[in-house]
Motif scaffolding. Structure first.
Motif, mmCIF file in Angstrom:
data_model
loop_
_atom_site.group_PDB
_atom_site.id
_atom_site.type_symbol
_atom_site.label_atom_id
_atom_site.label_comp_id
_atom_site.label_asym_id
_atom_site.label_seq_id
_atom_site.Cartn_x
_atom_site.Cartn_y
_atom_site.Cartn_z
ATOM 1 N N TYR A 156 12.379 45.211 29.977
ATOM 2 C CA TYR A 156 13.148 45.525 28.767
ATOM 3 C C TYR A 156 14.443 44.699 28.757
ATOM 4 N N HIS A 157 15.063 44.612 29.924
ATOM 5 C CA HIS A 157 16.282 43.803 30.016
ATOM 6 C C HIS A 157 15.991 42.343 29.660
ATOM 7 N N ARG A 158 14.865 41.857 30.113
ATOM 8 C CA ARG A 158 14.545 40.442 29.885
ATOM 9 C C ARG A 158 14.123 40.147 28.445
ATOM 10 N N ALA A 161 17.552 33.373 29.119
ATOM 11 C CA ALA A 161 16.990 34.654 29.548
ATOM 12 C C ALA A 161 16.293 34.415 30.878
ATOM 13 N N ILE A 162 16.314 35.433 31.739
ATOM 14 C CA ILE A 162 15.912 35.188 33.128
ATOM 15 C C ILE A 162 15.284 36.442 33.726
ATOM 16 N N VAL A 163 14.338 36.232 34.619
ATOM 17 C CA VAL A 163 13.766 37.371 35.340
ATOM 18 C C VAL A 163 13.376 36.923 36.749
ATOM 19 N N VAL A 164 13.714 37.771 37.718
ATOM 20 C CA VAL A 164 13.400 37.509 39.128
ATOM 21 C C VAL A 164 12.593 38.692 39.650
ATOM 22 N N SER A 165 11.547 38.422 40.429
ATOM 23 C CA SER A 165 10.741 39.489 41.031
ATOM 24 C C SER A 165 11.628 40.434 41.827
ATOM 25 N N ALA A 203 12.585 39.587 45.346
ATOM 26 C CA ALA A 203 13.261 38.299 45.596
ATOM 27 C C ALA A 203 14.716 38.321 45.155
ATOM 28 N N ARG A 204 15.243 39.508 44.860
ATOM 29 C CA ARG A 204 16.599 39.576 44.287
ATOM 30 C C ARG A 204 17.707 39.500 45.339
ATOM 31 N N ARG A 205 18.880 39.250 44.859
ATOM 32 C CA ARG A 205 20.110 39.223 45.663
ATOM 33 C C ARG A 205 20.063 38.154 46.745
ATOM 34 N N ARG A 206 19.292 37.094 46.521
ATOM 35 C CA ARG A 206 19.368 35.971 47.454
ATOM 36 C C ARG A 206 19.475 34.632 46.741
ATOM 37 N N GLY A 207 20.072 34.677 45.564
ATOM 38 C CA GLY A 207 20.424 33.423 44.904
ATOM 39 C C GLY A 207 19.358 32.818 44.004
ATOM 40 N N VAL A 208 18.227 33.509 43.832
ATOM 41 C CA VAL A 208 17.159 32.950 42.996
ATOM 42 C C VAL A 208 17.617 32.868 41.533
ATOM 43 N N GLY A 209 18.204 33.956 41.038
ATOM 44 C CA GLY A 209 18.652 33.971 39.653
ATOM 45 C C GLY A 209 19.676 32.881 39.395
ATOM 46 N N ARG A 210 20.595 32.755 40.299
ATOM 47 C CA ARG A 210 21.644 31.735 40.138
ATOM 48 C C ARG A 210 21.047 30.330 40.173
ATOM 49 N N ALA A 211 20.100 30.087 41.115
ATOM 50 C CA ALA A 211 19.470 28.764 41.214
ATOM 51 C C ALA A 211 18.698 28.451 39.929
ATOM 52 N N ASP A 220 24.996 47.725 30.541
ATOM 53 C CA ASP A 220 24.798 48.419 31.818
ATOM 54 C C ASP A 220 23.848 47.656 32.746
ATOM 55 N N ASN A 221 23.566 46.400 32.431
ATOM 56 C CA ASN A 221 22.702 45.578 33.291
ATOM 57 C C ASN A 221 23.552 45.000 34.431
ATOM 58 N N VAL A 222 23.585 45.739 35.530
ATOM 59 C CA VAL A 222 24.494 45.394 36.639
ATOM 60 C C VAL A 222 24.161 44.030 37.242
ATOM 61 N N THR A 234 25.153 41.221 34.897
ATOM 62 C CA THR A 234 26.613 41.156 34.792
ATOM 63 C C THR A 234 27.198 40.383 35.979
ATOM 64 N N HIS A 235 26.695 40.678 37.174
ATOM 65 C CA HIS A 235 27.196 39.965 38.360
ATOM 66 C C HIS A 235 26.806 38.481 38.318
ATOM 67 N N LEU A 236 25.556 38.228 37.965
ATOM 68 C CA LEU A 236 25.102 36.835 37.894
ATOM 69 C C LEU A 236 25.927 36.061 36.857
ATOM 70 N N ALA A 237 26.092 36.653 35.688
ATOM 71 C CA ALA A 237 26.815 35.971 34.607
ATOM 72 C C ALA A 237 28.265 35.688 35.025
HETATM 73 C C1 LIG Z 1 19.612 39.639 36.645
HETATM 74 C C2 LIG Z 1 18.697 39.020 37.701
HETATM 75 C C3 LIG Z 1 17.977 37.823 37.068
HETATM 76 C C4 LIG Z 1 19.553 38.533 38.879
HETATM 77 O O1 LIG Z 1 18.701 37.808 39.762
HETATM 78 P P1 LIG Z 1 19.061 37.623 41.330
HETATM 79 O O2 LIG Z 1 18.126 36.611 41.868
HETATM 80 O O3 LIG Z 1 19.123 38.934 42.000
HETATM 81 O O4 LIG Z 1 20.547 37.023 41.222
HETATM 82 P P2 LIG Z 1 21.330 36.239 42.391
HETATM 83 O O5 LIG Z 1 20.805 36.642 43.726
HETATM 84 O O6 LIG Z 1 21.327 34.786 42.063
HETATM 85 O O7 LIG Z 1 22.785 36.842 42.224
HETATM 86 C C5 LIG Z 1 23.850 36.183 41.555
HETATM 87 C C6 LIG Z 1 25.128 36.938 41.858
HETATM 88 O O8 LIG Z 1 25.051 38.260 41.318
HETATM 89 C C7 LIG Z 1 25.134 39.238 42.343
HETATM 90 N N1 LIG Z 1 24.195 40.319 42.013
HETATM 91 C C8 LIG Z 1 22.925 40.175 41.540
HETATM 92 N N2 LIG Z 1 22.386 41.394 41.340
HETATM 93 C C9 LIG Z 1 23.335 42.299 41.672
HETATM 94 C C10 LIG Z 1 23.386 43.726 41.671
HETATM 95 N N3 LIG Z 1 22.338 44.466 41.275
HETATM 96 N N4 LIG Z 1 24.528 44.335 42.085
HETATM 97 C C11 LIG Z 1 25.599 43.604 42.482
HETATM 98 N N5 LIG Z 1 25.607 42.229 42.508
HETATM 99 C C12 LIG Z 1 24.498 41.606 42.101
HETATM 100 C C13 LIG Z 1 24.759 38.503 43.620
HETATM 101 O O9 LIG Z 1 25.316 39.100 44.762
HETATM 102 C C14 LIG Z 1 25.365 37.138 43.341
HETATM 103 O O10 LIG Z 1 26.768 37.150 43.527
HETATM 104 P P3 LIG Z 1 27.539 35.941 44.252
HETATM 105 O O11 LIG Z 1 27.267 34.703 43.446
HETATM 106 O O12 LIG Z 1 28.961 36.376 44.243
HETATM 107 O O13 LIG Z 1 26.937 35.837 45.622
HETATM 108 C C15 LIG Z 1 17.665 40.060 38.231
HETATM 109 O O14 LIG Z 1 18.353 41.213 38.642
HETATM 110 C C16 LIG Z 1 16.591 40.431 37.208
HETATM 111 O O15 LIG Z 1 15.556 39.752 37.104
HETATM 112 N N6 LIG Z 1 16.812 41.534 36.444
HETATM 113 C C17 LIG Z 1 15.831 41.974 35.429
HETATM 114 C C18 LIG Z 1 15.807 41.065 34.197
HETATM 115 C C19 LIG Z 1 17.186 40.917 33.581
HETATM 116 O O16 LIG Z 1 17.992 41.830 33.597
HETATM 117 N N7 LIG Z 1 17.461 39.716 33.018
HETATM 118 C C20 LIG Z 1 18.788 39.438 32.452
HETATM 119 C C21 LIG Z 1 18.821 39.492 30.969
HETATM 120 S S1 LIG Z 1 18.047 38.089 30.241
#
Ligand SMILES: CC(C)(COP(=O)(O)OP(=O)(O)OC[C@H]1O[C@@H](n2cnc3c(N)ncnc32)[C@H](O)[C@@H]1OP(=O)(O)O)[C@@H](O)C(=O)NCCC(=O)NCCS
Length: 155
Positions: free
Chosen positions: A27-29, A80-84, A87-95, A119-121, A124-127
């Motif tokens: 839904y977020h994606r 728009a982005i989605v990570v399994s 595989a989260r919290r290890r830089g995949v989204g940022r890469a 409320d998409n935590v 929000t952090h990635l952005a």
């Molecule tokens: C949003 C999303 C893409 C992030 O992917 P991810 O691979 O976990 O992101 P990263 O590991 O690259 O994290 C990037 C930064 O955000 C932080 N972060 C990511 N998720 C977090 C969380 N749930 N709580 C706190 N910090 C978070 C990381 O620590 C990192 O911070 P840093 O650069 O200071 O080290 C993933 O949570 C997701 O797929 N969510 C569902 C779909 C979605 O919401 N898409 C966005 C709308 S299009």
């Protein structure tokens, strides 16, 4: 981790990524409920299209996530982005986001927007970590924005 442009043969990879997400993640994606994985409907996310660009990340052959840009006009793209889940919290989204922005910059795009629930935590952090800021907040929704120079400075 390898990140490359998504291509039509990635349909199964994209399905694998989505299968490893929750209903709320999807839904977020997609901003609507996606509870069935119809390959015909998902094909548009892997095919060559004039109005969309996508990248996909792998590690040891496993698909980890994908990011897409809807091409709004010659300057502006909506990300728009989605990570399994696993595989989260290890830089995949940022890469993914940085690779996608680099591809877009090379094509002349300079303004990037993303729509997300406030409320998409994770997003929000990635952005914030990429220097995006909220341009508009409307109830539960936020429009995030950045210009090229901000991301270029982070590389
Ligand atoms: C949003 C999303 C893409 C992030 O992917 P991810 O691979 O976990 O992101 P990263 O590991 O690259 O994290 C990037 C930064 O955000 C932080 N972060 C990511 N998720 C977090 C969380 N749930 N709580 C706190 N910090 C978070 C990381 O620590 C990192 O911070 P840093 O650069 O200071 O080290 C993933 O949570 C997701 O797929 N969510 C569902 C779909 C979605 O919401 N898409 C966005 C709308 S299009």
């Amino acid at each position: 981790m390898d990140v490359r442009l998504i291509r039509p043969t990635d349909l199964t990879n994209y399905l694998t990524i989505l299968e490893r997400t929750s209903e709320q993640d999807r839904y977020h994606r997609f901003h609507h409920v996606v509870d069935a994985f119809d390959p015909a409907a998902l094909r548009r996310f892997v095919e060559d299209r004039p109005d969309m660009l996508g990248v996909i990340a792998f590690e040891n052959g496993e698909p980890l996530g994908a990011a897409h840009a809807a091409l709004i006009d010659e300057r502006c793209a909506e990300l728009a982005i989605v990570v399994s889940k696993d595989a989260r919290r290890r830089g995949v989204g940022r890469a993914l986001a940085l690779a996608l922005v680099a591809e877009l910059e090379a094509r002349g795009y300079s303004r990037f927007v993303a729509h997300a629930l406030r409320d998409n935590v994770g997003f929000t952090h990635l952005a914030r970590s990429m220097g995006l800021h909220i341009e508009k907040a409307d109830g539960a929704d936020a429009t995030w924005v950045h210009e090229t120079a901000t991301v270029a400075a982070l590389r």
